[in-house]
Design an enzyme around this catalytic site. Structure first.
Site, mmCIF file in Angstrom:
data_model
loop_
_atom_site.group_PDB
_atom_site.id
_atom_site.type_symbol
_atom_site.label_atom_id
_atom_site.label_comp_id
_atom_site.label_asym_id
_atom_site.label_seq_id
_atom_site.Cartn_x
_atom_site.Cartn_y
_atom_site.Cartn_z
ATOM 1 N N SER A 277 0.811 -1.216 0.000
ATOM 2 C CA SER A 277 0.000 0.000 0.000
ATOM 3 C C SER A 277 0.844 1.266 0.000
ATOM 4 O O SER A 277 0.491 2.252 -0.660
ATOM 5 C CB SER A 277 -0.923 -0.002 1.224
ATOM 6 O OG SER A 277 -1.745 -1.141 1.230
ATOM 7 N N HIS A 335 1.066 4.849 4.585
ATOM 8 C CA HIS A 335 0.276 5.424 3.501
ATOM 9 C C HIS A 335 0.612 6.893 3.302
ATOM 10 O O HIS A 335 0.822 7.355 2.172
ATOM 11 C CB HIS A 335 -1.215 5.287 3.812
ATOM 12 C CG HIS A 335 -1.724 3.889 3.694
ATOM 13 N ND1 HIS A 335 -3.075 3.580 3.705
ATOM 14 C CD2 HIS A 335 -1.082 2.704 3.570
ATOM 15 C CE1 HIS A 335 -3.229 2.275 3.582
ATOM 16 N NE2 HIS A 335 -2.026 1.718 3.509
#
EC number: 3.4.21.105
Length: 379
Positions: A277, A335
């Site tokens: 991610s 992230h």
């Protein structure tokens, strides 16, 4: 007879009872109570048992990866492998545990972009030869009898119909699928947790920063990440090129994990992280920054569309809130670090790093053209 005081700690945990009566010891108290029949033998036995206790030294338990019992923190997310029995040992000086990852991040990023520059040089050099080879192959195909229903031909046709970006990420997707299958081998669980999950409290700090980028424990997690990567692959490769994209993707995985390390050390919330991610957030942020007016949609709600710029702002706001509020379902620090790195690279990093690769390429060209200089011999 006056009781001066008592202290009881952890009767069930095996710690001590301390009894004091008028300053007399336990032996004197027992002797004084023996002639008296008021309480009988039970009280005498009770006192003798307490006198026999000694306060045991406090056993230092190794700190687990997060507060809570039996890996409670990890059961909150199905994206993380079960690590109830895994014990981590955070450093008594947590800032020092970031030194090696910092040097690894800087060194790996430099090596990644340097290797990409050399790769691009070799690729451009081979295109001339491949052009003539392609002409020869087309001529041979024209005179060679064609086979009907040839499976290899169908595979080549499918491969040639893919864009450059899709062909580039096919290898990344295959590596993620392979690691996902390895998670299903019970005998490899300890090895996978050790090397394919990143955690600043682990004994292995550097290699998991890269390997965890290809690691997924949940099928849904892997499918969602690979779908996003496949969707943005054509755009990011058209913007950066195949070689620069690979350097950016691998560097983004390491950098986002380093930001995750910093967030965990700062908050004290140690725990394993895995997944692509962070690197995919770099790709998404780079594309959304370069093409802010592009239209995006959610996979399950294709009827609702929004601009890429607004999507990037919403993602950054959500991850910032998650990091501040301590949400545990995603690694919001990774992230956020990946997104900020993607924005920085397409805005400034491309000019600072990729456009200054010429000295390295010249050195490599000299080595490839002239070869290493032979030493020895007198003039």
């Amino acid at each position: 007879m006056a009781w001066r005081g008592w202290a009881q700690r952890g009767w069930g945990c095996g710690q001590a009872w301390a009894v004091s009566v008028d300053g007399r010891s336990c032996e004197e108290l027992t002797a004084a109570l023996a002639p008296q029949r008021l309480l009988g033998r039970r009280f005498n036995f009770f006192i003798q048992q307490k006198c026999g206790f000694r306060k045991a030294p406090r056993k230092v338990e190794p700190r687990r990866s997060d507060t809570g019992t039996s890996g409670e923190a990890y059961r909150r997310s199905a994206l993380i492998p079960p690590v109830e029995e895994t014990v981590f040992y955070p450093s008594p000086y947590p800032i020092r545990s970031l030194i090696k990852p910092l040097f690894f991040t800087v060194g790996f990023t430099g090596c990644a972009f340097g290797s990409a520059a050399i790769w691009q040089y070799e690729s451009l050099k081979s295109r001339v030869q491949s052009y003539f080879d392609g002409i020869k192959a087309d001529w041979l195909d024209s005179i060679r009898p064609q086979k009907e229903g040839d499976f290899r031909k169908e595979i080549n046709k499918w491969w040639n119909n893919l864009s450059d970006g899709q062909r580039t990420v096919t290898g990344i997707i295959a590596a993620n699928v392979l690691v996902f299958c390895l998670w299903r081998v019970p005998s490899l669980q300890r090895t996978m947790i050790r090397y394919f999950t990143s955690n600043p409290a682990s004994k292995v700090l550097c290699s998991p920063m890269l390997l965890s980028t290809f690691s997924h424990f949940s099928l849904f997690h892997m499918a969602a990440n690979m779908y996003v990567l496949w969707s943005f692959s054509s755009s990011i490769v058209n913007i950066l090129g195949q070689e620069q994209f690979m350097a950016l993707y691998l560097s983004a995985g390491v950098i986002s994990n380093f930001v995750s390390y910093v967030g965990k050390v700062a908050t004290g919330r140690y725990g394993p992280s895995l997944g692509a991610s962070g690197a995919i957030m770099t790709v998404l942020a780079a594309v959304c920054t370069k093409i802010p007016e592009g239209r995006l949609a959610i996979i399950f709600l294709p009827m609702f569309t929004f601009t890429a710029g607004n999507a990037l702002k919403a993602i950054i706001a959500m991850d910032t809130a998650g990091m501040i509020l301590g949400w545990k379902f995603f690694d919001h620090a990774a992230h956020l670090g990946g997104a900020l790195f993607g924005i920085w690279y397409v805005t400034y990093g491309h000019e600072l790093i990729w456009k200054n690769r010429e000295p390295l390429v010249k050195i490599w060209h000299e080595i490839r053209t002239n070869g290493p200089k032979k030493g020895g011999g007198s003039k």
